[in-house]
Scaffold this active site. Structure first.
Site, PDB file in Angstrom:
ATOM      1  N   LYS A 183       0.261 -17.934 118.110  1.00  0.00           N
ATOM      2  CA  LYS A 183       1.019 -18.111 119.359  1.00  0.00           C
ATOM      3  C   LYS A 183       1.441 -19.563 119.560  1.00  0.00           C
ATOM      4  CE  LYS A 183      -2.151 -16.838 122.316  1.00  0.00           C
ATOM      5  NZ  LYS A 183      -3.283 -16.519 121.435  1.00  0.00           N
ATOM      6  N   ARG A 233      -3.686 -13.724 130.530  1.00  0.00           N
ATOM      7  CA  ARG A 233      -4.662 -13.197 129.585  1.00  0.00           C
ATOM      8  C   ARG A 233      -5.513 -12.107 130.214  1.00  0.00           C
ATOM      9  NH1 ARG A 233      -5.401 -18.275 126.023  1.00  0.00           N
ATOM     10  NH2 ARG A 233      -6.748 -17.649 124.343  1.00  0.00           N
ATOM     11  N   ARG A 261      -8.975 -23.123 110.630  1.00  0.00           N
ATOM     12  CA  ARG A 261      -8.603 -24.080 111.667  1.00  0.00           C
ATOM     13  C   ARG A 261      -9.813 -24.931 112.070  1.00  0.00           C
ATOM     14  NH1 ARG A 261      -5.674 -21.714 116.892  1.00  0.00           N
ATOM     15  NH2 ARG A 261      -7.754 -21.304 117.663  1.00  0.00           N
ATOM     16  N   ARG A 291     -11.908 -27.950 116.188  1.00  0.00           N
ATOM     17  CA  ARG A 291     -11.978 -27.538 117.597  1.00  0.00           C
ATOM     18  C   ARG A 291     -13.377 -27.026 117.893  1.00  0.00           C
ATOM     19  NH1 ARG A 291      -7.004 -23.910 119.833  1.00  0.00           N
ATOM     20  NH2 ARG A 291      -8.750 -22.910 120.884  1.00  0.00           N
ATOM     21  N   ARG A 335     -14.643 -15.264 121.726  1.00  0.00           N
ATOM     22  CA  ARG A 335     -13.226 -15.306 122.122  1.00  0.00           C
ATOM     23  C   ARG A 335     -12.520 -14.015 121.757  1.00  0.00           C
ATOM     24  NH1 ARG A 335     -11.480 -20.244 119.086  1.00  0.00           N
ATOM     25  NH2 ARG A 335      -9.403 -19.841 119.864  1.00  0.00           N
TER      26      ARG A 335
END
Ligand code: AMP
Length: 190
Positions: free
Chosen positions: A14, A89, A128, A134, A145
């Site tokens: 996204k 969301r 990632r 992160r 998540r």
């Protein structure tokens, strides 16, 4: 004047696609995740309120997200449209967005849902984690998540119903971008 909602699970792409489209049309990409990360880094009140949720992979409470995003949607740079990336969301967030748009005599043009199978998502999120470090890309937080996505965000597909345009998010980035652009041309948005 495109007003586009980008949906999809964490790791679907996204952010990448949203940023490309935003640059292409010179409209802002509005992403609560980015706003929260910046606030946490800057140590603001907002940052303090959202840190525990964000670090553990839980969604931030609806009222707070809605307040932040509806404020942001009133900034002058939204005059020419926007890309919402990661909002709404939850169903209450989507209802709040509809209310906001109605009150401002606006509508969204398109809801894009980037579809990616779970094994690919997990691979991407782990990658990632290695590349960007992160804090919410650790195995346990990733699991949380995805769970939040399945429990609270996926029901939104039903909420938007026929308004959702599915896009396969598995091919290389450029291909996905082209497919989204074609879809937008077909909808005669730009
Ligand atoms: P993201 O960068 O979109 O993956 O978002 C990172 C984190 O910010 C999420 O795990 C949530 O804690 C929070 N967040 C982002 N968008 C929302 C939203 N629309 N509603 C609630 N929490 C959100």
């Amino acid at each position: 004047m495109p007003r586009i909602i980008m949906m999809g699970p964490p790791g679907a792409g996204k952010g990448t696609q949203g940023e490309l489209l935003a640059q292409l049309w010179s409209v802002p990409r509005i992403a609560p995740g980015d706003i929260f990360r910046a606030a946490i880094k800057a140590g603001t009140d907002l940052g303090k309120q959202v840190k525990a949720f964000s670090d553990s992979g839980k969604l931030v409470p609806d009222e707070l997200v809605v307040e932040v995003i509806t404020d942001r949607l009133q900034a002058p740079d939204t005059d020419r449209g926007w890309i919402l990336d990661g909002f709404p969301r939850t169903v209450p967030q989507a209802e709040a967005l509809n209310q906001f748009l109605t009150a401002h005599l606006q509508q969204y043009d398109l809801v894009i849902n980037l579809e990616v199978p779970e094994e690919v998502l997990l691979q991407r999120l782990q990658q990632r984690a290695l590349e960007q470090g992160r804090v919410d890309d650790t195995a346990e937080v990733i699991r949380q998540r995805l769970q939040e996505y399945y429990d609270k965000t996926r029901p939104l597909l039903e909420f938007y119903g026929d308004g959702v345009a599915p896009v396969d998010g598995t091919p290389p980035m450029e291909v996905v971008t082209r497919n989204i652009q074609n879809l937008i041309k077909e909808s005669a948005l730009v």
